[in-house]
Design a protein around this motif. Structure first.
Motif, PDB file in Angstrom:
ATOM      1  N   GLU A 218      -7.258 -40.817  13.204  1.00  0.00           N
ATOM      2  CA  GLU A 218      -7.782 -41.314  11.993  1.00  0.00           C
ATOM      3  C   GLU A 218      -6.668 -42.453  11.152  1.00  0.00           C
ATOM      4  OE1 GLU A 218      -8.847 -39.404   7.596  1.00  0.00           O
ATOM      5  OE2 GLU A 218      -8.103 -37.980   9.254  1.00  0.00           O
ATOM      6  N   PRO A 219      -7.293 -43.591  10.689  1.00  0.00           N
ATOM      7  CA  PRO A 219      -6.630 -44.537  10.108  1.00  0.00           C
ATOM      8  C   PRO A 219      -6.261 -44.084   8.682  1.00  0.00           C
ATOM      9  CG  PRO A 219      -8.616 -45.309  10.408  1.00  0.00           C
ATOM     10  CD  PRO A 219      -8.717 -43.895  10.839  1.00  0.00           C
ATOM     11  N   PRO A 220      -5.387 -44.484   8.011  1.00  0.00           N
ATOM     12  CA  PRO A 220      -5.144 -44.572   6.631  1.00  0.00           C
ATOM     13  C   PRO A 220      -6.519 -45.362   6.016  1.00  0.00           C
ATOM     14  CG  PRO A 220      -3.202 -45.324   7.691  1.00  0.00           C
ATOM     15  CD  PRO A 220      -4.227 -45.553   8.693  1.00  0.00           C
ATOM     16  N   PRO A 221      -6.769 -45.095   4.740  1.00  0.00           N
ATOM     17  CA  PRO A 221      -7.985 -45.584   4.117  1.00  0.00           C
ATOM     18  C   PRO A 221      -7.728 -46.923   3.999  1.00  0.00           C
ATOM     19  CG  PRO A 221      -6.673 -44.362   2.532  1.00  0.00           C
ATOM     20  CD  PRO A 221      -6.028 -44.015   3.922  1.00  0.00           C
ATOM     21  N   SER A 222      -8.797 -48.030   4.083  1.00  0.00           N
ATOM     22  CA  SER A 222      -8.760 -49.346   3.866  1.00  0.00           C
ATOM     23  C   SER A 222     -10.164 -49.574   2.754  1.00  0.00           C
ATOM     24  CB  SER A 222      -8.965 -50.060   5.161  1.00  0.00           C
ATOM     25  OG  SER A 222      -9.345 -51.409   4.755  1.00  0.00           O
ATOM     26  N   TYR A 223      -9.758 -50.004   1.542  1.00  0.00           N
ATOM     27  CA  TYR A 223     -10.496 -50.218   0.616  1.00  0.00           C
ATOM     28  C   TYR A 223     -10.838 -51.544   0.398  1.00  0.00           C
ATOM     29  CZ  TYR A 223      -8.984 -45.676  -0.739  1.00  0.00           C
ATOM     30  OH  TYR A 223      -8.428 -44.231  -0.500  1.00  0.00           O
ATOM     31  N   ASP A 224     -12.278 -52.072   0.011  1.00  0.00           N
ATOM     32  CA  ASP A 224     -12.688 -53.133  -0.095  1.00  0.00           C
ATOM     33  C   ASP A 224     -13.580 -53.297  -1.289  1.00  0.00           C
ATOM     34  OD1 ASP A 224     -15.243 -52.337   0.045  1.00  0.00           O
ATOM     35  OD2 ASP A 224     -15.523 -52.686   2.314  1.00  0.00           O
ATOM     36  N   ALA A 225     -13.878 -54.558  -1.682  1.00  0.00           N
ATOM     37  CA  ALA A 225     -14.397 -54.705  -3.043  1.00  0.00           C
ATOM     38  C   ALA A 225     -15.863 -54.240  -3.171  1.00  0.00           C
ATOM     39  CB  ALA A 225     -14.618 -56.231  -3.311  1.00  0.00           C
ATOM     40  N   GLU A 226     -16.456 -53.658  -2.306  1.00  0.00           N
ATOM     41  CA  GLU A 226     -17.841 -53.146  -2.058  1.00  0.00           C
ATOM     42  C   GLU A 226     -17.544 -51.729  -2.606  1.00  0.00           C
ATOM     43  OE1 GLU A 226     -20.445 -55.103  -2.509  1.00  0.00           O
ATOM     44  OE2 GLU A 226     -18.854 -56.813  -2.454  1.00  0.00           O
ATOM     45  N   GLY A 227     -16.500 -50.971  -2.247  1.00  0.00           N
ATOM     46  CA  GLY A 227     -16.508 -49.592  -2.185  1.00  0.00           C
ATOM     47  C   GLY A 227     -16.832 -48.959  -0.865  1.00  0.00           C
ATOM     48  N   ALA A 228     -17.012 -49.514   0.009  1.00  0.00           N
ATOM     49  CA  ALA A 228     -17.448 -48.796   1.320  1.00  0.00           C
ATOM     50  C   ALA A 228     -16.782 -47.521   1.513  1.00  0.00           C
ATOM     51  CB  ALA A 228     -17.705 -49.819   2.555  1.00  0.00           C
ATOM     52  N   GLU A 229     -15.501 -47.443   1.577  1.00  0.00           N
ATOM     53  CA  GLU A 229     -14.788 -46.193   1.816  1.00  0.00           C
ATOM     54  C   GLU A 229     -15.111 -45.214   0.718  1.00  0.00           C
ATOM     55  OE1 GLU A 229     -11.680 -44.531   4.080  1.00  0.00           O
ATOM     56  OE2 GLU A 229     -12.135 -46.617   4.064  1.00  0.00           O
ATOM     57  N   PHE A 230     -15.369 -45.580  -0.395  1.00  0.00           N
ATOM     58  CA  PHE A 230     -15.935 -44.341  -1.279  1.00  0.00           C
ATOM     59  C   PHE A 230     -17.311 -43.772  -1.063  1.00  0.00           C
ATOM     60  CE2 PHE A 230     -13.563 -47.319  -4.311  1.00  0.00           C
ATOM     61  CZ  PHE A 230     -12.453 -46.433  -4.212  1.00  0.00           C
ATOM     62  N   ALA A 231     -18.122 -44.790  -0.671  1.00  0.00           N
ATOM     63  CA  ALA A 231     -19.361 -44.525  -0.059  1.00  0.00           C
ATOM     64  C   ALA A 231     -19.722 -43.775   1.222  1.00  0.00           C
ATOM     65  CB  ALA A 231     -20.509 -45.591  -0.048  1.00  0.00           C
ATOM     66  N   GLY A 232     -18.931 -43.959   2.205  1.00  0.00           N
ATOM     67  CA  GLY A 232     -18.635 -43.082   3.495  1.00  0.00           C
ATOM     68  C   GLY A 232     -18.234 -41.950   3.257  1.00  0.00           C
ATOM     69  N   PHE A 233     -16.941 -41.576   2.248  1.00  0.00           N
ATOM     70  CA  PHE A 233     -16.571 -40.302   2.278  1.00  0.00           C
ATOM     71  C   PHE A 233     -17.527 -39.618   1.446  1.00  0.00           C
ATOM     72  CE2 PHE A 233     -14.116 -37.280  -0.163  1.00  0.00           C
ATOM     73  CZ  PHE A 233     -13.179 -37.055   0.712  1.00  0.00           C
ATOM     74  N   TRP A 234     -18.238 -40.095   0.357  1.00  0.00           N
ATOM     75  CA  TRP A 234     -18.973 -39.259  -0.359  1.00  0.00           C
ATOM     76  C   TRP A 234     -20.335 -38.780   0.520  1.00  0.00           C
ATOM     77  CZ3 TRP A 234     -19.075 -38.171  -5.694  1.00  0.00           C
ATOM     78  CH2 TRP A 234     -20.227 -37.879  -6.398  1.00  0.00           C
ATOM     79  N   ALA A 235     -20.833 -39.717   1.380  1.00  0.00           N
ATOM     80  CA  ALA A 235     -21.817 -39.239   2.308  1.00  0.00           C
ATOM     81  C   ALA A 235     -21.396 -38.170   3.382  1.00  0.00           C
ATOM     82  CB  ALA A 235     -22.167 -40.591   3.077  1.00  0.00           C
ATOM     83  N   ARG A 236     -20.091 -38.227   3.736  1.00  0.00           N
ATOM     84  CA  ARG A 236     -19.724 -37.145   4.793  1.00  0.00           C
ATOM     85  C   ARG A 236     -19.670 -35.815   3.895  1.00  0.00           C
ATOM     86  NH1 ARG A 236     -18.011 -35.568   9.360  1.00  0.00           N
ATOM     87  NH2 ARG A 236     -16.155 -34.287   9.616  1.00  0.00           N
ATOM     88  N   GLN A 237     -19.153 -35.824   2.600  1.00  0.00           N
ATOM     89  CA  GLN A 237     -18.994 -34.512   2.046  1.00  0.00           C
ATOM     90  C   GLN A 237     -20.328 -33.930   1.567  1.00  0.00           C
ATOM     91  OE1 GLN A 237     -15.711 -33.752   2.224  1.00  0.00           O
ATOM     92  NE2 GLN A 237     -15.884 -35.916   2.875  1.00  0.00           N
ATOM     93  N   ARG A 238     -21.448 -34.812   1.775  1.00  0.00           N
ATOM     94  CA  ARG A 238     -22.785 -34.237   1.531  1.00  0.00           C
ATOM     95  C   ARG A 238     -23.093 -33.506   2.662  1.00  0.00           C
ATOM     96  NH1 ARG A 238     -26.173 -36.797  -2.915  1.00  0.00           N
ATOM     97  NH2 ARG A 238     -27.997 -35.827  -1.379  1.00  0.00           N
ATOM     98  N   ILE A 239     -22.697 -34.193   3.796  1.00  0.00           N
ATOM     99  CA  ILE A 239     -23.072 -33.402   5.013  1.00  0.00           C
ATOM    100  C   ILE A 239     -22.535 -32.213   5.023  1.00  0.00           C
ATOM    101  CG2 ILE A 239     -23.065 -33.614   7.541  1.00  0.00           C
ATOM    102  CD1 ILE A 239     -23.450 -36.692   7.249  1.00  0.00           C
ATOM    103  N   LEU A 240     -21.142 -32.241   4.988  1.00  0.00           N
ATOM    104  CA  LEU A 240     -20.145 -30.893   5.013  1.00  0.00           C
ATOM    105  C   LEU A 240     -20.541 -29.977   4.151  1.00  0.00           C
ATOM    106  CD1 LEU A 240     -16.904 -32.851   5.560  1.00  0.00           C
ATOM    107  CD2 LEU A 240     -18.226 -31.734   7.383  1.00  0.00           C
ATOM    108  N   ALA A 241     -20.968 -30.114   2.852  1.00  0.00           N
ATOM    109  CA  ALA A 241     -21.214 -29.148   1.794  1.00  0.00           C
ATOM    110  C   ALA A 241     -22.704 -28.698   1.994  1.00  0.00           C
ATOM    111  CB  ALA A 241     -20.890 -29.611   0.695  1.00  0.00           C
TER     112      ALA A 241
END
Length: 254
Positions: A133-156
């Protein structure tokens, strides 16, 4: 509380028998907030620390191993004046709890490990993903936030809410570039050897939708006094999904 490494932040509720709650990664003691009142009502002094690099606790200079996390948590327990406690750990926190019990058996009364797993064949892909697992890499579009949020929806699953997603996102952001450190520590841990050294009565719990589900019962079988309990229909966020499991834990502990 102050420790030789720095400050450890914690939440607590109740005034009874000490129960220390160790969180998953990249989370914090905030994950236990939904059940702290229930644990207090069941007669516990429930204590939920933020492990180093998580929440508001100290930031290590380098990625810790599971024994490092265990020593840090024991230092916090010492600072609170607790000689012996029950331990409940979740995922990475379960490895830390098992390490404390194995290395300092006189400090632990009973042990509950939720979501601890041995890497059976069905989990090999998961192991490699977490190991690399790599350290987080943030871009101007917020893709890291969206991906993390989507994974939590699946896990929860059905327990997901905006409040849960926001809590998980804040906890993840608090870890900064150290986000994968807890997972890296877990992959370096010889969990089979650690579990074989645990001599305490141990309750191993697993939700049927937990991503590590295939290896949890196998982990329980390695503990001489281990007992396995299925939390039917539950996933990763059992404190939010099914807080009633607290009463099963209480019945076991007493």
């Amino acid at each position: 509380v102050d420790t030789p490494e720095g400050q450890i932040h914690f939440r607590m509720a109740g005034k009874g028998r000490p129960l220390v709650l160790l969180h998953q990664s990249p989370s914090s003691g905030a994950m236990w907030e939904p059940v702290l009142p229930r644990l207090a009502g069941a007669g516990y002094w429930a204590i939920a620390p933020d492990m180093p690099g998580h929440g508001n606790s100290l930031r290590p200079q380098a990625p810790p191993g599971i024994p490092d996390y265990a020593n840090s948590m024991l230092a916090a327990i010492d600072a609170l004046g607790i000689e012996q406690c029950d331990l409940l750990g979740h995922h990475t926190g379960a490895l830390v709890a098992a390490q404390i019990a194995a290395d300092f058996p006189h400090r632990v009364r009973k042990l509950a490990l939720w979501g601890i797993a041995i890497y059976v064949d069905a989990l090999r892909e998961s192991r490699e993903r977490l190991r690399n697992e790599p350290p987080p890499s943030y871009d101007a579009e917020g893709a890291e936030f969206a991906g993390f949020w989507a994974r939590q929806r699946i896990l929860a699953g059905g327990a997901f809410s905006a409040e849960l997603g926001l809590r998980a996102l804040i906890e993840m952001l608090q870890t900064g570039a150290a986000r994968p450190w807890g997972h890296w520590a877990g992959q370096r841990c010889d969990r089979e050897a650690v579990l074989a050294r645990v001599r305490h009565p141990t309750l191993v719990m697993g939700g049927e939708r937990d991503p590590l589900w295939p290896g949890i019962e196998s982990a329980a079988s390695l503990i001489p006094q281990g007992r396995f309990h299925i939390i039917h229909g539950a996933g990763l966020y059992v404190t939010d999904e099914q807080p009633v499991w607290v009463w099963y834990l209480h019945a076991y502990a007493t």
